[in-house]
Design a protein around this motif. Structure first.
Motif, PDB file in Angstrom:
ATOM      1  N   PRO A  21      39.915  38.595  37.806  1.00  0.00           N
ATOM      2  CA  PRO A  21      39.998  38.100  39.177  1.00  0.00           C
ATOM      3  C   PRO A  21      38.870  37.123  39.451  1.00  0.00           C
ATOM      4  CG  PRO A  21      40.142  40.495  39.090  1.00  0.00           C
ATOM      5  CD  PRO A  21      39.718  40.038  37.740  1.00  0.00           C
ATOM      6  N   SER A  22      39.157  36.100  40.260  1.00  0.00           N
ATOM      7  CA  SER A  22      38.111  35.183  40.682  1.00  0.00           C
ATOM      8  C   SER A  22      37.233  35.866  41.707  1.00  0.00           C
ATOM      9  CB  SER A  22      38.738  33.921  41.287  1.00  0.00           C
ATOM     10  OG  SER A  22      39.444  34.254  42.458  1.00  0.00           O
ATOM     11  N   LYS A  33      44.687  35.605  47.221  1.00  0.00           N
ATOM     12  CA  LYS A  33      43.626  35.741  46.240  1.00  0.00           C
ATOM     13  C   LYS A  33      44.018  35.008  44.962  1.00  0.00           C
ATOM     14  CE  LYS A  33      40.547  39.256  44.284  1.00  0.00           C
ATOM     15  NZ  LYS A  33      40.285  40.719  44.148  1.00  0.00           N
ATOM     16  N   SER A  34      43.003  34.471  44.263  1.00  0.00           N
ATOM     17  CA  SER A  34      43.242  33.736  43.026  1.00  0.00           C
ATOM     18  C   SER A  34      42.902  34.607  41.819  1.00  0.00           C
ATOM     19  CB  SER A  34      42.401  32.456  42.982  1.00  0.00           C
ATOM     20  OG  SER A  34      42.798  31.571  43.999  1.00  0.00           O
ATOM     21  N   ILE A  35      43.649  34.392  40.736  1.00  0.00           N
ATOM     22  CA  ILE A  35      43.468  35.145  39.494  1.00  0.00           C
ATOM     23  C   ILE A  35      43.419  34.156  38.329  1.00  0.00           C
ATOM     24  CG2 ILE A  35      44.719  36.623  37.857  1.00  0.00           C
ATOM     25  CD1 ILE A  35      43.459  38.328  39.826  1.00  0.00           C
ATOM     26  N   SER A  36      42.591  34.444  37.336  1.00  0.00           N
ATOM     27  CA  SER A  36      42.580  33.681  36.096  1.00  0.00           C
ATOM     28  C   SER A  36      43.006  34.587  34.947  1.00  0.00           C
ATOM     29  CB  SER A  36      41.178  33.121  35.809  1.00  0.00           C
ATOM     30  OG  SER A  36      40.835  32.148  36.754  1.00  0.00           O
ATOM     31  N   PHE A 280      46.473  31.316  39.176  1.00  0.00           N
ATOM     32  CA  PHE A 280      47.518  31.315  40.190  1.00  0.00           C
ATOM     33  C   PHE A 280      47.037  32.096  41.401  1.00  0.00           C
ATOM     34  CE2 PHE A 280      48.254  34.973  37.468  1.00  0.00           C
ATOM     35  CZ  PHE A 280      48.492  36.012  38.366  1.00  0.00           C
ATOM     36  N   ASP A 281      47.703  31.888  42.514  1.00  0.00           N
ATOM     37  CA  ASP A 281      47.429  32.626  43.747  1.00  0.00           C
ATOM     38  C   ASP A 281      48.481  33.710  43.927  1.00  0.00           C
ATOM     39  OD1 ASP A 281      45.379  30.901  44.176  1.00  0.00           O
ATOM     40  OD2 ASP A 281      46.442  29.663  45.644  1.00  0.00           O
ATOM     41  N   TYR A 282      48.067  34.816  44.551  1.00  0.00           N
ATOM     42  CA  TYR A 282      49.027  35.857  44.885  1.00  0.00           C
ATOM     43  C   TYR A 282      48.649  36.465  46.221  1.00  0.00           C
ATOM     44  CZ  TYR A 282      45.690  39.559  43.607  1.00  0.00           C
ATOM     45  OH  TYR A 282      44.607  40.391  43.559  1.00  0.00           O
TER      46      TYR A 282
END
Length: 760
Positions: A21-22, A33-36, A280-282
């Motif tokens: 997680p970012s 929230k953004s995830i890598s 991506f965002d979720y």
């Protein structure tokens, strides 16, 4: 080792659901929230079949496929993405084109592991005559390449003589077929095995080692080992006495040597590598959700190399509550970890702190006993985190008292192949006269007209020192006969279907063995292919080149090759420009006057009348005009020291978004001569046409001046000159379209105010 079975490893921890997680939520929407997601770094794959690779990446716990904003899926890295990144069956699907790397390096061919040499045992027959006092010494003349013999009197006092006189003799031996060797990158550790097809054939050389147990010298001459040694040698076995030699004290012995050897050569290997991240965002969950992650802290790196001792493992497990803020209602955090499927290794830890996240670490050990008899070992671990609430928590599906999530981690340990040393065998057993074993290596299916190899090089004689001396082939319907251990041949179209071949081998004892194989001959179908090179941009040169193939003896007929090009969308067929014809050619330069989607198709036909077509669809992007932007001061002053003239410094900041060249800059100004605040009734005056990007505008009058620049591009990529004109060079200015703000284009010239000097 088959092609592609090279060491493939993940540099990062090998985890199920390894997404990081970012640290920040979206500034525009706190519910986003953004995830890598890290693409496992994969290296060492070989072959064109691995140039493109698909990855299916698990989603993190707490993130559902429906919560992902698919339009935000983005790859970052050095690979090229093929097609779109999608969500498929609850996983991220990503197709990457591998980064190709071709290496040339020295390789070593052995009889097993990298340190296991081949062994050959050539020798010379030594005969004692019936009188018991003379010895026939057989030798090899390397200059004439013939066997010779000479008689020597006994030098001991026994009758019959027990030991032949000490004589220096020469013998020869052929190395094994190098295709039977295991090939390694010659870096000493034997962990990188190379396919024989990647070894450059002309570079292969046999390298003799030191004689085992005997003194002497071995060298290579005309592809054969030539060994000089002293008789009697320590390796000896009886020879069968021929009938014409029997009688009295006649006897025979074979004195031989044990020569280890290996091959060296050069290999050319192509590999492909993959790496990068997907972000991506979720949408964050709206009800209490437990997420977390697991990391392998030890060994580091993972996979780890086996060092002959137990391997310490340290795992870090973290749990985190989403969409829940009441930390005072946290009763406890419970963490579990064990070797997958082994309940006796279960470990449990608790944390009673009232926090919305918690983490702990587990220590395991992989005993060295599990590792000693395997080249690579993987240990799987199952980990679980549970959070318990003091009071039940209400959700839309009812109340809950706890949440739980499970994770997996993998630790891998590898080692190089064991070193096997062949000790000398001073007393090898006598030959038992086993027959040879015939082996055929040939493709099961070939196209008519396609040249291929048939080999019997895998045939062998199980006798110590035994050799295959004759290969008798029967390939009744093949065009070229096979001679020796292997050869190239092909089939004509009149023998389509199943064709049999057979091989009989004869060893140096005259014993034989036979085997057979079947080859399916199919139609000589060509394979059409078309490659695009150049710049796929409006008014640029695109080169279409045929990469079509056909069996060697039924080649393509170039005069029958035909390329067609058509517009799919955005452009018209009239926008496709080229010189000459598209028939009877294998390459063509083409220009597209308008952007859009186009399709090129190639038709090929070979000398047997078989044909194939292939198409490629591609996009021609538009030629973008330059983006105009310049800077200058908003106020300038007349300088009394320079004839009351004002100097206005201008810096051009324009650029071409599609990497073209700015070939012309026309600078102009107009002066508000009547001071009415409008420039519409004024004329433009050119003050520079020299393509300058840094310049001064010098004026004399006080007042307001408006400046503009008109810029024209030159193509930054090759074009086809007969199909373009000056009007095709894109232009833009700072005034008429996409204008730079007026305030940035106007400068006001003022008189410099007087400077007072007050004195009394």
């Amino acid at each position: 080792m088959k092609k592609g079975v090279l060491l493939t490893f993940l540099i990062t921890a090998i985890l199920v659901g390894t997404l990081i997680p970012s640290l920040a939520y979206s500034a525009q929407n706190p519910s986003i929230k953004s995830i890598s997601a890290a693409v496992p770094i994969t290296m060492g794959l070989t072959g064109s079949g691995n140039a493109a690779k698909s990855f299916l990446m698990d989603l993190p716990n707490g993130v559902s496929a429906s919560s992902i904003k698919t339009n935000t899926l983005k790859y970052s890295g050095n690979n090229t993405v093929i097609d779109a990144i999608t969500i498929e069956s609850g996983k991220i699907k990503l197709n990457l084109k591998g980064n190709e790397k071709t290496e040339n390096f020295i390789v070593k061919g052995t009889d097993g592991s990298i340190d296991k040499d081949f062994i050959t045992v050539p020798g010379n027959s030594i005969w004692r005559y019936a009188d018991g006092r003379r010895w026939q010494i057989n030798d090899y003349d390397q200059n004439k390449d013939i066997n010779t013999s000479k008689d020597k009197p006994a030098t001991d006092w026994n009758t019959p003589s027990e030991v032949p006189p000490k004589v220096v003799v020469t013998t020869k031996a052929l190395p094994d077929d190098p295709s039977t060797a295991n090939w390694y990158r010659n870096d000493g550790n034997g962990s990188y095995q190379v396919d024989y097809s990647d070894v450059i054939q002309s570079s292969i050389k046999p390298i003799p080692g030191k004689l085992q147990g005997d003194t002497g010298e071995a060298k290579v001459k005309n592809g054969k080992f030539v060994v000089t040694y002293t008789v009697p040698s320590i390796h000896v076995r009886p020879e069968e006495i021929p009938d014409y030699f029997k009688g009295g004290w006649a006897t025979g012995r074979l004195y031989f040597i044990s020569l280890p050897y290996h091959f060296t050569g050069s290999a050319k290997v192509t590999s492909y590598s993959y790496a990068g991240t997907v972000t991506f965002d979720y949408t964050l969950p709206t009800e209490p959700t437990l997420t977390g992650s697991v990391a392998v802290l030890e060994p580091n790196p993972n996979p780890a190399k086996f060092e002959g001792k137990d391997v310490a493992v340290k795992l870090s497990l973290k749990g985190e509550l989403e969409a829940y803020q009441n930390s005072s209602n946290i009763e406890e955090w419970i963490f579990y970890a064990k070797e997958k499927g082994v309940d006796s290794t279960l470990q449990q830890k608790k944390n009673y702190s009232k926090t919305l996240s918690s983490n702990t670490q587990f220590d395991f050990t992989i005993p060295k006993g599990r590792l000693e008899n395997t080249e690579s070992y993987k240990q799987n671990y199952t980990l679980t985190v549970t959070v318990r609430f003091t009071k039940p928590v209400a959700t839309k599906n009812g109340t809950i008292t706890s949440l739980q999530e499970s994770f997996n981690a993998v630790v891998e340990v590898y080692k190089k192949e064991p070193t096997i040393i062949n000790p000398p065998n001073p007393t090898p057993p006598a030959i038992e006269g086993k027959p040879p074993v015939a082996v055929i290596m040939a493709p099961t299916t070939v196209k008519a007209g396609e040249e291929f190899m048939i080999s019997g090089g895998g045939s062998y004689d199980p006798d110590p020192g035994g050799k295959i001396v004759t290969y008798n082939w029967d390939t009744p319907r093949a065009v070229e006969p096979i001679k020796g251990s292997s050869g190239m041949t092909w089939y004509q179209t009149n023998v389509l279907g199943t064709n049999g071949i057979s091989l009989q081998v004869v060893d140096n004892d005259g014993m034989t063995d036979s085997t057979g194989a079947f080859i399916e001959v199919i139609e000589p179908l060509p394979v059409a292919g078309l490659r695009l090179t150049g710049s796929t941009k409006q008014n640029r040169k695109v080169t279409l080149t045929s990469i079509s193939k056909s069996p060697k003896y039924y080649p393509l007929v170039d005069s029958k090759t035909k390329i067609t090009i058509s517009a799919v969308s955005g452009g018209a067929n009239s926008d496709i420009k080229y010189s000459g014809t598209l028939s009877g050619i294998t390459t063509k330069d083409v220009l597209f006057r308008q952007p859009g989607v186009y399709k090129a198709t190639i038709y090929v036909e070979n000398t047997e009348g078989y044909s194939d077509t292939s198409s490629v669809t591609f996009t021609i992007i538009p030629d973008e005009p330059p983006t105009i932007l310049f800077s200058m001061q908003s106020t300038a002053y007349r300088d009394p020291q320079n004839g009351n003239k004002a100097s206005i410094y201008i810096e051009d900041l324009s650029f071409t978004p599609d990497i073209d060249l700015i070939a012309r800059r026309l600078w102009q100004y107009r002066y508000d001569s009547d001071s009415d605040g409008s420039f519409e009734d004024e004329s433009w005056v050119t003050f520079s046409d020299g393509n300058l990007d840094h310049l001064n505008l010098v004026v004399s009058e006080v007042g307001r001046y408006e400046v503009r620049v008109t810029e024209t591009e030159e193509f930054g990529q090759p074009t086809i000159d007969p199909f373009v004109t000056a009007a095709d060079r894109r232009s833009a200015d700072s005034y008429s379209s996409a204008a730079q703000p007026v305030s940035e284009r106007i400068v006001e010239v003022l008189n410099r105010g007087p400077q007072g000097d007050w004195t009394w």
